[in-house]
Design a protein around this motif. Structure first.
Motif, PDB file in Angstrom:
ATOM      1  N   LEU A  86       0.835  -1.196   0.000  1.00 32.40           N
ATOM      2  CA  LEU A  86       0.000   0.000   0.000  1.00 32.40           C
ATOM      3  C   LEU A  86       0.876   1.254   0.000  1.00 32.40           C
ATOM      4  O   LEU A  86       1.958   1.259   0.581  1.00 32.40           O
ATOM      5  CB  LEU A  86      -0.902   0.032   1.243  1.00 32.40           C
ATOM      6  CG  LEU A  86      -1.941  -1.091   1.410  1.00 32.40           C
ATOM      7  CD1 LEU A  86      -2.580  -0.993   2.782  1.00 32.40           C
ATOM      8  CD2 LEU A  86      -3.003  -1.018   0.316  1.00 32.40           C
ATOM      9  N   GLY A  87       0.389   2.322  -0.621  1.00 30.80           N
ATOM     10  CA  GLY A  87       1.057   3.603  -0.544  1.00 30.80           C
ATOM     11  C   GLY A  87       0.864   4.231   0.828  1.00 30.80           C
ATOM     12  O   GLY A  87      -0.014   3.821   1.599  1.00 30.80           O
ATOM     13  N   GLY A  98      -9.946  -0.812   9.275  1.00 34.27           N
ATOM     14  CA  GLY A  98      -9.727  -2.085   9.954  1.00 34.27           C
ATOM     15  C   GLY A  98      -9.315  -3.209   9.021  1.00 34.27           C
ATOM     16  O   GLY A  98      -9.664  -4.377   9.250  1.00 34.27           O
ATOM     17  N   LEU A  99      -8.520  -2.879   7.986  1.00 36.07           N
ATOM     18  CA  LEU A  99      -8.152  -3.879   6.980  1.00 36.07           C
ATOM     19  C   LEU A  99      -6.756  -4.465   7.185  1.00 36.07           C
ATOM     20  O   LEU A  99      -6.400  -5.451   6.536  1.00 36.07           O
ATOM     21  CB  LEU A  99      -8.213  -3.242   5.580  1.00 36.07           C
ATOM     22  CG  LEU A  99      -9.543  -2.600   5.192  1.00 36.07           C
ATOM     23  CD1 LEU A  99      -9.451  -1.995   3.799  1.00 36.07           C
ATOM     24  CD2 LEU A  99     -10.681  -3.611   5.257  1.00 36.07           C
ATOM     25  N   ILE A 100      -5.962  -3.863   8.065  1.00 40.92           N
ATOM     26  CA  ILE A 100      -4.591  -4.329   8.287  1.00 40.92           C
ATOM     27  C   ILE A 100      -4.319  -4.416   9.779  1.00 40.92           C
ATOM     28  O   ILE A 100      -5.030  -3.827  10.602  1.00 40.92           O
ATOM     29  CB  ILE A 100      -3.552  -3.397   7.614  1.00 40.92           C
ATOM     30  CG1 ILE A 100      -3.783  -1.935   8.013  1.00 40.92           C
ATOM     31  CG2 ILE A 100      -3.603  -3.565   6.102  1.00 40.92           C
ATOM     32  CD1 ILE A 100      -2.790  -0.957   7.404  1.00 40.92           C
ATOM     33  N   GLY A 122       2.758  -0.847   9.027  1.00 43.16           N
ATOM     34  CA  GLY A 122       3.355  -1.223   7.758  1.00 43.16           C
ATOM     35  C   GLY A 122       4.864  -1.086   7.761  1.00 43.16           C
ATOM     36  O   GLY A 122       5.431  -0.261   8.484  1.00 43.16           O
ATOM     37  N   PHE A 123       5.506  -1.910   6.950  1.00 41.77           N
ATOM     38  CA  PHE A 123       6.955  -1.867   6.779  1.00 41.77           C
ATOM     39  C   PHE A 123       7.261  -1.049   5.527  1.00 41.77           C
ATOM     40  O   PHE A 123       6.927  -1.451   4.419  1.00 41.77           O
ATOM     41  CB  PHE A 123       7.500  -3.288   6.622  1.00 41.77           C
ATOM     42  CG  PHE A 123       9.000  -3.383   6.649  1.00 41.77           C
ATOM     43  CD1 PHE A 123       9.766  -2.938   5.573  1.00 41.77           C
ATOM     44  CD2 PHE A 123       9.663  -3.909   7.737  1.00 41.77           C
ATOM     45  CE1 PHE A 123      11.145  -3.011   5.589  1.00 41.77           C
ATOM     46  CE2 PHE A 123      11.047  -3.998   7.767  1.00 41.77           C
ATOM     47  CZ  PHE A 123      11.790  -3.538   6.696  1.00 41.77           C
ATOM     48  N   GLY A 124       7.869   0.119   5.695  1.00 42.82           N
ATOM     49  CA  GLY A 124       8.216   0.966   4.557  1.00 42.82           C
ATOM     50  C   GLY A 124       9.418   0.410   3.826  1.00 42.82           C
ATOM     51  O   GLY A 124      10.555   0.637   4.216  1.00 42.82           O
ATOM     52  N   TYR A 125       9.168  -0.303   2.747  1.00 39.95           N
ATOM     53  CA  TYR A 125      10.243  -1.059   2.118  1.00 39.95           C
ATOM     54  C   TYR A 125      10.877  -0.361   0.913  1.00 39.95           C
ATOM     55  O   TYR A 125      12.000  -0.700   0.521  1.00 39.95           O
ATOM     56  CB  TYR A 125       9.733  -2.443   1.687  1.00 39.95           C
ATOM     57  CG  TYR A 125       9.120  -2.492   0.316  1.00 39.95           C
ATOM     58  CD1 TYR A 125       9.858  -2.957  -0.782  1.00 39.95           C
ATOM     59  CD2 TYR A 125       7.813  -2.068   0.093  1.00 39.95           C
ATOM     60  CE1 TYR A 125       9.294  -2.998  -2.047  1.00 39.95           C
ATOM     61  CE2 TYR A 125       7.253  -2.099  -1.162  1.00 39.95           C
ATOM     62  CZ  TYR A 125       7.988  -2.565  -2.226  1.00 39.95           C
ATOM     63  OH  TYR A 125       7.448  -2.588  -3.490  1.00 39.95           O
ATOM     64  N   CYS A 250       2.060  -4.414   4.242  1.00 38.31           N
ATOM     65  CA  CYS A 250       1.207  -4.519   5.427  1.00 38.31           C
ATOM     66  C   CYS A 250       0.708  -5.947   5.599  1.00 38.31           C
ATOM     67  O   CYS A 250       0.689  -6.736   4.643  1.00 38.31           O
ATOM     68  CB  CYS A 250       0.019  -3.574   5.303  1.00 38.31           C
ATOM     69  SG  CYS A 250       0.487  -1.839   5.055  1.00 38.31           S
ATOM     70  N   VAL A 251       0.284  -6.263   6.819  1.00 42.22           N
ATOM     71  CA  VAL A 251      -0.283  -7.577   7.122  1.00 42.22           C
ATOM     72  C   VAL A 251      -1.799  -7.486   7.051  1.00 42.22           C
ATOM     73  O   VAL A 251      -2.415  -6.641   7.714  1.00 42.22           O
ATOM     74  CB  VAL A 251       0.161  -8.064   8.509  1.00 42.22           C
ATOM     75  CG1 VAL A 251      -0.588  -9.344   8.903  1.00 42.22           C
ATOM     76  CG2 VAL A 251       1.667  -8.305   8.535  1.00 42.22           C
ATOM     77  N   VAL A 252      -2.388  -8.344   6.249  1.00 43.52           N
ATOM     78  CA  VAL A 252      -3.845  -8.347   6.046  1.00 43.52           C
ATOM     79  C   VAL A 252      -4.564  -8.764   7.325  1.00 43.52           C
ATOM     80  O   VAL A 252      -4.157  -9.712   8.010  1.00 43.52           O
ATOM     81  CB  VAL A 252      -4.216  -9.301   4.888  1.00 43.52           C
ATOM     82  CG1 VAL A 252      -5.727  -9.330   4.680  1.00 43.52           C
ATOM     83  CG2 VAL A 252      -3.504  -8.885   3.608  1.00 43.52           C
TER      84      VAL A 252
END
Length: 340
Positions: A86-87, A98-100, A122-125, A250-252
């Protein structure tokens, strides 16, 4: 999808995830939905291949990613897809919907990272930049005030048909410095765009459009994604005043504990500068390690969003401001487009 899990390896692997009732359990295969193209290939070479070599865990990639697809996955109750790209602005929306899920940074135990990349959700990769570029041979602007000056720098423009990729540059053109961009003066931005709109030949929606239009000499100047133009001798470019942004993994919501344990292993691999250097061989975007510059080719540092020389002259996307104001700005954007 058939899944197998193995027991007993977690204690031997860096960044293990220990969850009640699932100690030492992690999946041998998980699924990820990412944005595709060279970006996806960079994930494969830089992170998935090293993960599989070290742990035997495989990550199956699918694309493309979108907030709508993520929402459909979660609302359907699926548990087959664990990771989703995701951006930065969309991460906040996904969180609110509530999606992640929150990341377990203690379990990931990453190597040093830029702080903005360690998001709670989220992990900014991967850093990427939106910058000014021009057809080789055109007069070269040094800043966005000059870029928007169509008299001193004559030629047709190609601008993004997205307010968050366009309005901050218009505000810069009006004289606002990059450290004072937010809260964004939206009215000032539209005033500046109204001054230049007759010289805008194309409002682009696809990232491939600006470089092709410049090569075809249909436009001479563009605001575009850096990875589309760096290293191509057909273009000149300038990172000054550009927008640096991050893509997140991100983790779903609702992912299985054993899948999240495997995902934490991938996140750890994503934090290693040597793996980020491998990914940067595929696409000229960079990972979040502060020590990455030393591992990149010295003659190509100018191409990368996070090299010190580029990071210092850009502003970083204000995802919070857009999350709060994006809907209202989008309505103004649509009204502006009707006036063209």
């Amino acid at each position: 999808m058939k899944r197998r899990t193995f027991v007993g390896a977690a204690t031997a692997l860096t960044g293990a995830s220990f969850l009640p009732g699932f100690a030492n359990a992690q999946s041998k295969e998980i699924r990820m939905i990412e944005s595709g193209g060279a970006s996806g290939e960079s994930i494969q070479k830089g992170y998935i291949d090293p993960l599989k070599a070290k742990t035997g865990i495989n990550v199956v990639r699918e694309s493309p990613s979108s907030l709508g697809k993520l929402r459909a996955l979660v609302e359907s109750g699926q548990t087959g897809t664990t990771l989703f790209e995701l951006g930065s602005g969309v991460v906040l929306q996904a969180k609110k919907l509530g999606l992640i899920e929150k990341l377990d940074w203690a379990a990931i135990n990453p190597a040093p990272m830029f702080p903005e990349a360690k998001n709670e959700y989220g992990f900014g990769y991967q850093y990427f930049s939106t910058i000014m570029a021009w057809r080789k041979g055109a007069k070269e602007p040094k800043n966005f005030t000059e870029f928007f000056d169509t008299k001193a720098f004559p030629g047709k423009r190609c601008l993004p048909d997205y307010p968050h990729y366009c309005l901050p540059f218009a505000v810069q053109a009006a004289g606002v410095p990059i450290d004072k961009l937010f809260p964004l003066d939206v009215d000032l931005a539209f005033k500046k765009l109204n001054e230049i709109k007759k010289d805008v030949a194309v409002w682009w929606k696809a990232g491939a459009q600006p470089p092709q239009l410049m090569k075809d000499n249909e436009v001479q100047y563009s605001i575009c994604w850096s990875g589309r133009v760096v290293g191509d001798p057909a273009f000149g470019l300038n990172f000054a005043g550009g927008k640096a942004d991050l893509s997140f993994i991100c983790v779903v919501k609702g992912s299985k504990p054993e899948d999240k344990a495997a995902a934490n292993k991938l996140f750890y691999e994503m934090s290693l500068p040597e793996n980020q250097a491998k990914a940067a061989e595929v696409i000229s975007y960079t990972g979040p390690s502060p020590t990455l510059d030393a591992l990149l080719p010295k003659d190509k540092l100018w191409q990368f969003p996070t090299s010190k020389q580029n990071k210092d002259v850009q502003y970083f996307e204000n995802a919070e401001w857009w999350a709060d104001n994006g809907e209202a700005v989008n309505k103004k954007w649509e009204a502006f487009k009707l006036s063209l």
